[in-house]
Design a protein around this motif. Structure first.
Motif, PDB file in Angstrom:
ATOM      1  N   LYS A  22       0.839  -1.199   0.000  1.00  0.00           N
ATOM      2  CA  LYS A  22       0.000   0.000   0.000  1.00  0.00           C
ATOM      3  C   LYS A  22       0.872   1.246   0.000  1.00  0.00           C
ATOM      4  N   PRO A  36      -6.747   2.016  -0.704  1.00  0.00           N
ATOM      5  CA  PRO A  36      -7.221   1.638   0.635  1.00  0.00           C
ATOM      6  C   PRO A  36      -6.620   0.291   1.055  1.00  0.00           C
ATOM      7  N   TYR A  37      -6.333   0.164   2.359  1.00  0.00           N
ATOM      8  CA  TYR A  37      -5.762  -1.090   2.861  1.00  0.00           C
ATOM      9  C   TYR A  37      -6.661  -2.278   2.542  1.00  0.00           C
ATOM     10  N   GLY A  38      -7.959  -2.107   2.714  1.00  0.00           N
ATOM     11  CA  GLY A  38      -8.886  -3.203   2.446  1.00  0.00           C
ATOM     12  C   GLY A  38      -8.795  -3.706   1.025  1.00  0.00           C
ATOM     13  N   GLN A  39      -8.589  -2.791   0.085  1.00  0.00           N
ATOM     14  CA  GLN A  39      -8.463  -3.186  -1.317  1.00  0.00           C
ATOM     15  C   GLN A  39      -7.170  -3.961  -1.543  1.00  0.00           C
ATOM     16  N   TYR A  41      -5.596  -5.920   0.637  1.00  0.00           N
ATOM     17  CA  TYR A  41      -5.709  -7.262   1.188  1.00  0.00           C
ATOM     18  C   TYR A  41      -6.706  -8.122   0.402  1.00  0.00           C
ATOM     19  N   SER A  42      -7.808  -7.541  -0.040  1.00  0.00           N
ATOM     20  CA  SER A  42      -8.760  -8.335  -0.823  1.00  0.00           C
ATOM     21  C   SER A  42      -8.158  -8.699  -2.182  1.00  0.00           C
TER      22      SER A  42
END
Length: 180
Positions: A22, A36-39, A41-42
């Protein structure tokens, strides 16, 4: 922008964990929308599921466990194919500026005042980008990002000037054709 391919390219150097990917994305693509961090990891989970990355280990130094990912041969092949490819020119006009001008016309208003306000905003952003690219210590990536944005803003300005002229011509023609 293709987040999966960008993450694969960032992993080409060595195994990395999501936080590092990131940070590198945001640092190496200045001017781009922060990832975004969530993006991250997904996307890594999908890349692992599809066989493009694999878990290289877990880093347990000074904090929470961080899963390290590395490219698989299939991931390296996919990344290289992406880098060797070309981006197709956009088939549709999708800019907010274009849509706002046409919708202003659609509701029966004259978009020229809005185009003038937008022109002022574009010029201010161009001044900011020019200062950023000429700043002492600007990296090559920062200069290239600023120049990319400047050229797109310049194209918008040229379109706004053309649209303003066309609208003036259409208004003049309508007035000439109206019964007195």
């Amino acid at each position: 922008m293709s987040t999966p391919q960008i993450l694969l390219a960032l992993l080409a150097e060595r195994p990395k964990h999501g936080y590092e990917l990131k940070r590198e994305h945001d640092d190496r693509l200045p001017g781009a929308k922060p990832l975004p961090y969530g993006q991250v990891y997904s996307t890594l989970q999908r890349l692992e599921r599809d066989g493009y990355v694999t878990v290289a280990g877990v880093d347990r130094e000074g904090g929470p466990d961080r899963t390290m990912y590395e490219l698989t041969p299939e991931g390296a092949e996919r990344m290289r194919a992406w880098l060797a490819g070309t981006e197709p020119p956009a088939p549709f006009v999708t800019g907010a500026l274009f849509a706002r001008a046409l919708m202003t016309l659609a509701v029966g208003d004259d978009p020229r005042a809005g185009l003038e306000r937008q022109r002022a905003a574009h010029l201010e952003r161009m001044r900011e980008l020019t200062r950023a690219k000429t700043a002492s210590g600007a990296s090559a990536a920062e200069v290239l990002a600023a120049e990319y944005a400047l050229l797109h803003l310049d194209a918008d300005l040229r379109w706004m000037e053309l649209a303003t002229r066309r609208l003036a011509d259409l208004t003049r023609r309508s007035a000439d054709e109206s019964p007195a």
